[in-house]
Design an enzyme around this catalytic site. Structure first.
Site, PDB file in Angstrom:
ATOM      1  CG  ASP A  30     -57.996  10.658   7.424  1.00  0.00           C
ATOM      2  OD1 ASP A  30     -58.392  11.433   6.536  1.00  0.00           O
ATOM      3  OD2 ASP A  30     -57.065  10.943   8.225  1.00  0.00           O
ATOM      4  CG  ASN A  86     -62.243  19.673   3.325  1.00  0.00           C
ATOM      5  OD1 ASN A  86     -63.338  20.136   3.612  1.00  0.00           O
ATOM      6  ND2 ASN A  86     -61.570  18.880   4.134  1.00  0.00           N
ATOM      7  CD  GLN A  93     -58.052  19.875  -2.314  1.00  0.00           C
ATOM      8  OE1 GLN A  93     -58.616  20.862  -2.789  1.00  0.00           O
ATOM      9  NE2 GLN A  93     -57.749  18.804  -3.000  1.00  0.00           N
ATOM     10  CB  VAL A  95     -54.111  15.403   0.306  1.00  0.00           C
ATOM     11  CG1 VAL A  95     -53.556  14.462  -0.757  1.00  0.00           C
ATOM     12  CG2 VAL A  95     -53.447  15.119   1.656  1.00  0.00           C
ATOM     13  CG  HIS A  99     -59.268  13.697  -0.348  1.00  0.00           C
ATOM     14  ND1 HIS A  99     -58.397  14.595  -0.944  1.00  0.00           N
ATOM     15  CD2 HIS A  99     -59.512  14.182   0.890  1.00  0.00           C
ATOM     16  CE1 HIS A  99     -58.121  15.564  -0.088  1.00  0.00           C
ATOM     17  NE2 HIS A  99     -58.808  15.350   1.033  1.00  0.00           N
ATOM     18  CG  HIS A 101     -62.698  13.765   4.364  1.00  0.00           C
ATOM     19  ND1 HIS A 101     -61.629  13.564   5.216  1.00  0.00           N
ATOM     20  CD2 HIS A 101     -62.326  14.777   3.531  1.00  0.00           C
ATOM     21  CE1 HIS A 101     -60.649  14.416   4.911  1.00  0.00           C
ATOM     22  NE2 HIS A 101     -61.051  15.173   3.897  1.00  0.00           N
TER      23      HIS A 101
HETATM   24  P1  AMP Z   1     -58.016  17.288   3.352  1.00  0.00           P
HETATM   25  O1  AMP Z   1     -57.557  18.126   4.509  1.00  0.00           O
HETATM   26  O2  AMP Z   1     -59.474  17.386   3.071  1.00  0.00           O
HETATM   27  O3  AMP Z   1     -57.155  17.517   2.142  1.00  0.00           O
HETATM   28  O4  AMP Z   1     -57.831  15.779   3.824  1.00  0.00           O
HETATM   29  C1  AMP Z   1     -56.621  15.081   3.718  1.00  0.00           C
HETATM   30  C2  AMP Z   1     -56.754  13.891   4.625  1.00  0.00           C
HETATM   31  O5  AMP Z   1     -55.729  12.973   4.307  1.00  0.00           O
HETATM   32  C3  AMP Z   1     -56.598  14.213   6.113  1.00  0.00           C
HETATM   33  O6  AMP Z   1     -57.789  13.823   6.804  1.00  0.00           O
HETATM   34  C4  AMP Z   1     -55.392  13.401   6.534  1.00  0.00           C
HETATM   35  O7  AMP Z   1     -55.496  12.876   7.841  1.00  0.00           O
HETATM   36  C5  AMP Z   1     -55.355  12.321   5.483  1.00  0.00           C
HETATM   37  N1  AMP Z   1     -54.057  11.713   5.259  1.00  0.00           N
HETATM   38  C6  AMP Z   1     -52.888  12.357   5.066  1.00  0.00           C
HETATM   39  N2  AMP Z   1     -51.899  11.461   4.862  1.00  0.00           N
HETATM   40  C7  AMP Z   1     -52.464  10.233   4.902  1.00  0.00           C
HETATM   41  C8  AMP Z   1     -51.968   8.900   4.769  1.00  0.00           C
HETATM   42  N3  AMP Z   1     -50.676   8.646   4.542  1.00  0.00           N
HETATM   43  N4  AMP Z   1     -52.837   7.863   4.892  1.00  0.00           N
HETATM   44  C9  AMP Z   1     -54.135   8.108   5.144  1.00  0.00           C
HETATM   45  N5  AMP Z   1     -54.676   9.336   5.266  1.00  0.00           N
HETATM   46  C10 AMP Z   1     -53.849  10.391   5.168  1.00  0.00           C
END
Ligand code: AMP
Length: 113
Positions: A30, A86, A93, A95, A99, A101
């Protein structure tokens, strides 16, 4: 899904510290870690969230959890770790590509916020 951030990581268009890759699953660190070990395990196929997979994706989900087990061993998370997904806006959420974590190497409080 050209605009999906995680699809672009899978495609190698955006750099990431990838620690596992196979045909169906990619795991990378992350970018904003919330624990000393903070990995994201994702399907290579674009699936928006946990509630979206079709029955045919069951094998892939099973494979993701096998990879998570393997990564926990490789990262030395034998004292405990957490796996979180999430799902949707209320869960935070950000992204919209499924995914998981993987958080470890610190004590994690419960319940989460
Ligand atoms: P969520 O909030 O559960 O959708 O988690 C999305 C996660 O993606 C967050 O923990 C971010 O820090 C991570 N994230 C966003 N952009 C990147 C990236 N380019 N490389 C690695 N992790 C990322």
């Amino acid at each position: 899904m050209e605009q999906c951030l995680f699809c672009r990581i899978v495609a190698g268009e955006i750099p990431a510290e990838i620690v596992h890759r196979d045909e169906n699953v990619v795991v990378f660190r992350d970018i904003n870690p919330q624990a000393p070990v903070h990995l994201l395990a994702i399907p290579t196929k674009h699936i928006a969230r946990l509630t979206q997979p079709e029955a045919a994706d069951g094998a892939m989900l099973s494979q993701i959890f096998s990879v998570i087990q393997k990564m926990a061993t490789i990262e030395g998370l034998d004292e405990g770790f957490r796996v979180v997904t999430n799902c949707g806006d209320n869960a935070g959420q950000t992204v919209h590509h499924l995914h998981f974590h993987i958080l470890g190497k610190r004590c994690l409080s419960w319940p989460p916020g």
